[in-house]
Design a protein around this motif. Structure first.
Motif, PDB file in Angstrom:
ATOM      1  N   SER A 172      34.520  50.835  61.750  1.00 45.95           N
ATOM      2  CA  SER A 172      35.381  50.044  60.876  1.00 45.95           C
ATOM      3  C   SER A 172      35.751  48.702  61.491  1.00 45.95           C
ATOM      4  O   SER A 172      36.511  47.949  60.901  1.00 45.95           O
ATOM      5  CB  SER A 172      36.656  50.827  60.564  1.00 45.95           C
ATOM      6  N   SER A 217      42.275  38.854  60.912  1.00 41.40           N
ATOM      7  CA  SER A 217      43.427  39.624  60.447  1.00 41.40           C
ATOM      8  C   SER A 217      42.898  40.979  59.995  1.00 41.40           C
ATOM      9  O   SER A 217      41.702  41.260  60.120  1.00 41.40           O
ATOM     10  CB  SER A 217      44.137  38.897  59.293  1.00 41.40           C
ATOM     11  N   ALA A 218      43.759  41.788  59.418  1.00 45.52           N
ATOM     12  CA  ALA A 218      43.334  43.105  58.946  1.00 45.52           C
ATOM     13  C   ALA A 218      42.296  43.010  57.830  1.00 45.52           C
ATOM     14  O   ALA A 218      41.480  43.907  57.648  1.00 45.52           O
ATOM     15  CB  ALA A 218      44.537  43.910  58.472  1.00 45.52           C
ATOM     16  N   SER A 219      42.283  41.903  57.071  1.00 46.63           N
ATOM     17  CA  SER A 219      41.375  41.805  55.931  1.00 46.63           C
ATOM     18  C   SER A 219      40.417  40.617  55.984  1.00 46.63           C
ATOM     19  O   SER A 219      39.552  40.501  55.119  1.00 46.63           O
ATOM     20  CB  SER A 219      42.186  41.728  54.636  1.00 46.63           C
ATOM     21  N   ASP A 220      40.546  39.721  56.970  1.00 51.03           N
ATOM     22  CA  ASP A 220      39.710  38.523  57.023  1.00 51.03           C
ATOM     23  C   ASP A 220      39.204  38.264  58.435  1.00 51.03           C
ATOM     24  O   ASP A 220      39.895  38.555  59.413  1.00 51.03           O
ATOM     25  CB  ASP A 220      40.497  37.288  56.570  1.00 51.03           C
ATOM     26  N   SER A 276      31.916  49.526  56.584  1.00 50.89           N
ATOM     27  CA  SER A 276      32.668  49.642  55.340  1.00 50.89           C
ATOM     28  C   SER A 276      32.344  48.460  54.413  1.00 50.89           C
ATOM     29  O   SER A 276      31.752  47.463  54.826  1.00 50.89           O
ATOM     30  CB  SER A 276      34.171  49.680  55.643  1.00 50.89           C
ATOM     31  N   ARG A 277      32.740  48.567  53.162  1.00 52.11           N
ATOM     32  CA  ARG A 277      32.457  47.526  52.165  1.00 52.11           C
ATOM     33  C   ARG A 277      33.074  46.192  52.566  1.00 52.11           C
ATOM     34  O   ARG A 277      34.201  46.125  53.047  1.00 52.11           O
ATOM     35  CB  ARG A 277      32.997  47.931  50.806  1.00 52.11           C
ATOM     36  N   ILE A 278      32.310  45.122  52.336  1.00 52.29           N
ATOM     37  CA  ILE A 278      32.777  43.763  52.560  1.00 52.29           C
ATOM     38  C   ILE A 278      32.782  43.085  51.197  1.00 52.29           C
ATOM     39  O   ILE A 278      31.730  42.947  50.570  1.00 52.29           O
ATOM     40  CB  ILE A 278      31.863  43.016  53.542  1.00 52.29           C
ATOM     41  N   ASP A 279      33.965  42.684  50.712  1.00 46.67           N
ATOM     42  CA  ASP A 279      34.058  42.082  49.382  1.00 46.67           C
ATOM     43  C   ASP A 279      33.370  40.728  49.306  1.00 46.67           C
ATOM     44  O   ASP A 279      32.626  40.457  48.365  1.00 46.67           O
ATOM     45  CB  ASP A 279      35.519  41.944  48.956  1.00 46.67           C
TER      46      ASP A 279
END
Length: 184
Positions: free
Chosen positions: A3, A22-25, A52-55
């Motif tokens: 992850s 960051s947690a999402s970027d 995991s998926r990367i938007d």
């Protein structure tokens, strides 16, 4: 698998990349972001991304060479930009919903996914883009441009678009809009 992400970075002059995470970027860029010329050395980066998926994934190559292998990745929107350089993106075993690619004064090669549908656009300005199509994928290309050439070898023209002969019966489809200005 995992992850997290990992970056191995080297520079011939000892400069480290600028990393914002960051947690999402995650953003990784060269230290010379606002300087095109100077003695900043040569960068060599190896970035491993999580399984995991990367938007959204944006990859930009400026005056260099980029090789992207997204083996097994699950990506929502992929943006590929090559400026005055050369890039190759291997998406053969990836799941990619959409591709937005731009090449300016350079060369870009994309191996399209072989087990999924994909849509997108490719813009070529004073450069060249090449698509490698798996056998199981039907291709439809809508094209436009000026002072350009589009090689449609093996494709047939239907309803204002170029299609692979088996487009309608193919298990998966790649629907692309291609705009070429002074390029191929």
């Amino acid at each position: 698998p995992g992850s997290g992400w990992e970056l191995e970075a080297a520079n011939t002059e000892g400069y480290a990349p600028v990393v914002d995470a960051s947690a999402s970027d995650l953003s990784v860029r060269t230290v010379r972001d606002d300087h095109w010329f100077g003695d900043y050395g040569r960068d060599d980066w190896r970035l491993t991304l999580p399984a995991s998926r990367i938007d959204d994934l944006d990859i930009v190559v400026n005056a260099g060479e980029g090789r992207t292998n997204l083996d097994g990745a699950d990506i929502g929107a992929l943006a590929l930009v090559t400026n005055a350089g050369s890039s190759k993106a291997n998406l053969a075993t990836a799941r990619v919903e959409s591709i937005d690619a731009t090449v300016n004064a350079g060369q870009l090669s994309i191996d399209l996914p072989n087990g999924d549908d994909v849509r997108g656009s490719i813009s070529v300005n004073a450069g060249e883009a090449e698509l490698c199509l798996p056998d199981a994928v039907g291709l439809r290309v809508r094209s436009s441009g000026a002072l350009s050439a589009i090689d449609t070898a093996g494709l047939v023209q239907r309803d204002g678009a170029w299609e692979s002969p088996d487009y309608a019966s193919a298990a998966h489809h790649a629907d692309l809009t291609v705009r070429v200005n002074l390029g191929n």
